[in-house]
Design a protein around this motif. Sequence first.
Motif, short mmCIF file in Angstrom:
data_model
loop_
_atom_site.label_atom_id
_atom_site.label_comp_id
_atom_site.label_asym_id
_atom_site.label_seq_id
_atom_site.Cartn_x
_atom_site.Cartn_y
_atom_site.Cartn_z
N GLY A 178 0.20 13.34 -1.85
CA GLY A 178 -1.11 13.21 -1.83
C GLY A 178 -1.61 14.75 -1.31
N GLY A 234 0.61 9.12 -5.92
CA GLY A 234 0.73 10.61 -5.42
C GLY A 234 1.68 11.12 -6.37
N ALA A 252 5.39 5.48 2.58
CA ALA A 252 4.17 5.73 2.96
C ALA A 252 4.12 7.38 3.24
N GLY A 265 4.15 9.21 -0.03
CA GLY A 265 3.00 9.07 -0.70
C GLY A 265 2.06 10.10 0.08
N LEU A 266 1.95 10.04 1.43
CA LEU A 266 0.95 10.96 2.23
C LEU A 266 1.57 12.55 1.76
N ALA A 320 -4.08 8.95 -2.77
CA ALA A 320 -2.75 8.60 -2.13
C ALA A 320 -2.66 8.70 -0.56
N LEU A 379 -4.43 5.54 1.29
CA LEU A 379 -3.65 4.47 1.07
C LEU A 379 -2.44 4.49 1.98
N ALA A 380 -1.68 6.16 2.02
CA ALA A 380 -0.29 6.14 2.90
C ALA A 380 -0.97 5.92 4.54
N SER A 381 -2.24 6.58 4.72
CA SER A 381 -2.67 6.55 6.05
C SER A 381 -2.89 5.08 6.53
N ALA A 418 0.42 4.19 -2.71
CA ALA A 418 0.30 5.47 -2.46
C ALA A 418 1.14 6.55 -2.99
N MET A 476 0.96 -1.12 0.11
CA MET A 476 -0.16 0.15 -0.05
C MET A 476 0.92 1.15 -0.02
#
Length: 70
Positions: free
Chosen positions: A49, A9, A42, A45-46, A24, A27-29, A5, A1
């Motif tokens: 996003g 992103g 992750a 990706g956060l 994104a 999914l990152a969360s 993400a 995941m």
Amino acid sequence: MAVAAFILGLVGLLVLNVFLGPLAIVLASVALWRGTARRGRAFLGLGLGIADLVVLIAVMQVDSTVSWSF
């Protein structure tokens, strides 16, 4: 995941940021919540996003639309 993400992103910066940015972030969360081994991806990706949404807001302010115009 976390990798998904990051990729979403990254792609979201160019196209479909209104959909790919929030996806994104979610999914990152979820990846961080589950305790992924790829925490760096992750977090990237956060961040990407969130950057997607910032780009969307900037484009909306300049263009007064949700779409890109070339």
